[in-house]
Design a protein around this motif. Structure first.
Motif, PDB file in Angstrom:
ATOM      1  N   ARG A  21       0.522 -36.445 -29.699  1.00 30.68           N
ATOM      2  CA  ARG A  21      -0.041 -35.586 -28.671  1.00 30.68           C
ATOM      3  C   ARG A  21      -0.332 -36.146 -27.454  1.00 30.68           C
ATOM      4  O   ARG A  21      -0.967 -37.491 -27.454  1.00 30.68           O
ATOM      5  CB  ARG A  21      -1.357 -34.997 -29.432  1.00 30.68           C
ATOM      6  N   VAL A  22       0.044 -35.836 -26.289  1.00 24.10           N
ATOM      7  CA  VAL A  22      -0.116 -36.546 -25.128  1.00 24.10           C
ATOM      8  C   VAL A  22      -1.021 -35.709 -24.138  1.00 24.10           C
ATOM      9  O   VAL A  22      -0.710 -34.483 -23.844  1.00 24.10           O
ATOM     10  CB  VAL A  22       1.099 -36.780 -24.380  1.00 24.10           C
ATOM     11  N   GLY A  23      -2.217 -36.321 -23.595  1.00 21.56           N
ATOM     12  CA  GLY A  23      -3.213 -35.573 -22.740  1.00 21.56           C
ATOM     13  C   GLY A  23      -3.313 -36.429 -21.453  1.00 21.56           C
ATOM     14  O   GLY A  23      -2.874 -37.540 -21.299  1.00 21.56           O
ATOM     15  N   LEU A  24      -3.846 -35.564 -20.584  1.00 21.78           N
ATOM     16  CA  LEU A  24      -4.436 -36.393 -19.260  1.00 21.78           C
ATOM     17  C   LEU A  24      -5.861 -36.006 -19.045  1.00 21.78           C
ATOM     18  O   LEU A  24      -6.189 -34.846 -19.140  1.00 21.78           O
ATOM     19  CB  LEU A  24      -3.511 -35.732 -18.275  1.00 21.78           C
ATOM     20  N   LEU A  25      -6.708 -36.979 -18.606  1.00 24.11           N
ATOM     21  CA  LEU A  25      -8.019 -36.730 -18.036  1.00 24.11           C
ATOM     22  C   LEU A  25      -8.284 -37.415 -17.066  1.00 24.11           C
ATOM     23  O   LEU A  25      -8.174 -38.620 -16.971  1.00 24.11           O
ATOM     24  CB  LEU A  25      -9.137 -37.174 -19.425  1.00 24.11           C
ATOM     25  N   THR A  26      -8.404 -36.590 -15.761  1.00 20.60           N
ATOM     26  CA  THR A  26      -8.791 -37.513 -14.653  1.00 20.60           C
ATOM     27  C   THR A  26      -9.841 -37.198 -13.728  1.00 20.60           C
ATOM     28  O   THR A  26     -10.223 -35.713 -13.934  1.00 20.60           O
ATOM     29  CB  THR A  26      -7.328 -37.219 -13.718  1.00 20.60           C
ATOM     30  N   ASN A  27     -10.640 -37.851 -13.380  1.00 20.34           N
ATOM     31  CA  ASN A  27     -11.939 -37.704 -12.495  1.00 20.34           C
ATOM     32  C   ASN A  27     -11.566 -37.048 -11.269  1.00 20.34           C
ATOM     33  O   ASN A  27     -10.567 -37.396 -10.556  1.00 20.34           O
ATOM     34  CB  ASN A  27     -12.634 -38.685 -12.269  1.00 20.34           C
ATOM     35  N   GLY A  28     -12.278 -36.064 -10.599  1.00 22.91           N
ATOM     36  CA  GLY A  28     -11.968 -35.632  -9.425  1.00 22.91           C
ATOM     37  C   GLY A  28     -12.087 -33.962  -9.424  1.00 22.91           C
ATOM     38  O   GLY A  28     -12.177 -33.354 -10.267  1.00 22.91           O
ATOM     39  N   PRO A  29     -12.160 -33.553  -7.931  1.00 24.78           N
ATOM     40  CA  PRO A  29     -12.061 -32.089  -7.882  1.00 24.78           C
ATOM     41  C   PRO A  29     -11.068 -31.462  -8.052  1.00 24.78           C
ATOM     42  O   PRO A  29      -9.773 -31.860  -8.340  1.00 24.78           O
ATOM     43  CB  PRO A  29     -12.463 -32.206  -6.132  1.00 24.78           C
ATOM     44  N   VAL A  30     -11.103 -30.163  -8.682  1.00 23.65           N
ATOM     45  CA  VAL A  30     -10.032 -29.401  -9.281  1.00 23.65           C
ATOM     46  C   VAL A  30      -8.776 -29.178  -8.198  1.00 23.65           C
ATOM     47  O   VAL A  30      -7.841 -29.620  -8.909  1.00 23.65           O
ATOM     48  CB  VAL A  30     -10.510 -28.085  -9.658  1.00 23.65           C
ATOM     49  N   ARG A  31      -8.872 -28.864  -7.174  1.00 28.31           N
ATOM     50  CA  ARG A  31      -7.975 -28.710  -6.241  1.00 28.31           C
ATOM     51  C   ARG A  31      -7.083 -29.861  -5.769  1.00 28.31           C
ATOM     52  O   ARG A  31      -5.889 -29.836  -5.921  1.00 28.31           O
ATOM     53  CB  ARG A  31      -8.487 -27.842  -4.634  1.00 28.31           C
ATOM     54  N   ALA A  32      -7.794 -30.879  -5.767  1.00 27.68           N
ATOM     55  CA  ALA A  32      -7.263 -32.267  -5.239  1.00 27.68           C
ATOM     56  C   ALA A  32      -6.377 -32.894  -6.409  1.00 27.68           C
ATOM     57  O   ALA A  32      -5.120 -33.137  -6.154  1.00 27.68           O
ATOM     58  CB  ALA A  32      -8.317 -33.178  -4.786  1.00 27.68           C
ATOM     59  N   GLN A  33      -6.741 -32.709  -7.572  1.00 26.39           N
ATOM     60  CA  GLN A  33      -6.312 -33.315  -8.814  1.00 26.39           C
ATOM     61  C   GLN A  33      -4.879 -32.533  -9.175  1.00 26.39           C
ATOM     62  O   GLN A  33      -3.965 -32.804  -9.382  1.00 26.39           O
ATOM     63  CB  GLN A  33      -6.951 -33.606  -9.920  1.00 26.39           C
TER      64      GLN A  33
END
Length: 216
Positions: free
Chosen positions: A102-114
């Motif tokens: 299973r492959v996921g992504l978790l990134t810090n930052g504002p919604v629109r930008a990311q």
């Protein structure tokens, strides 16, 4: 034995084609706003990890200026999208890993930008689950951010490996949440000792699958 792999985005799977200080300077100039130091931006970004957009970040930074934070946020979002690209082999690697994990992504930052970065890269459907901390109640390294992506993937912490470049937000956060961490680093740098392994960023596609197999 890992059954899931979760990635950071910026400086792990995707990088701009110029340094981020230059991208910020170009965006600020485009919006006709006063110069902002990269260090000041990073500090303000860290105070606004669960926002919808970067506007609160620039409102913080430009409080003593007549510049429009919304215009600066839009210019920075546009300039970032114009310069970002995948690290070599990242797209093929993720697709190959999905055959086994299973492959996921978790990134810090504002919604629109990311989310705009993911759209620019064409990666909106590339992961089994993808979260931006602006959509969550906390950002990395808070364990709640990692718990959210683990729940979405349907795996326990001990079954997942987190892959990221930042020793504090990525390695500290993942280990604190009970996950193994793989530290993505520049050539010539020493991997964080808390990580189970290190991988050079421009060799991630070649080396990460082997590292994950060794953990099984």
């Amino acid at each position: 034995m890992p059954t899931a792999v979760v990635f950071d985005l910026d400086d792990t799977l995707a990088v701009p084609d110029r340094d981020r200080e230059t991208v910020l300077a170009e965006a600020v100039e485009r919006a006709d706003a006063p110069a902002i130091a990269r260090e000041e931006y990073l500090a303000a970004h860290g105070r606004n990890l669960t926002r919808e957009s970067r506007e609160p970040i620039f409102a913080d930074l430009l409080a003593d200026s007549d510049a429009d934070p919304e215009a600066v946020a839009a210019a920075y979002r546009e300039r970032t999208a114009e310069t970002i690209g995948p690290v070599p082999g990242a797209e093929t690697m993720v697709e190959t890993l999905r055959d086994r994990y299973r492959v996921g992504l978790l990134t810090n930052g504002p919604v629109r930008a990311q989310r705009e970065k993911l759209a620019t890269l064409g990666w909106e459907g590339r992961f089994d689950a993808a979260f931006v901390t602006g959509e969550l109640e906390a950002g990395k390294p808070d364990p709640r951010a990692f718990e959210a992506i683990l729940a979405a993937l349907g795996v326990a912490p001990g079954e997942a490996v987190y892959v990221g470049d930042d020793p504090e937000t990525d390695v500290t956060g993942a280990v604190g949440a009970g996950m193994d961490a793989v530290h993505v680093h520049e050539r010539g740098e020493t991997p964080d000792s808390r990580a189970v392994a290190g991988v050079i960023r421009d060799r991630i596609a070649e080396d990460l699958p082997r590292i994950l197999a060794d953990l099984e």
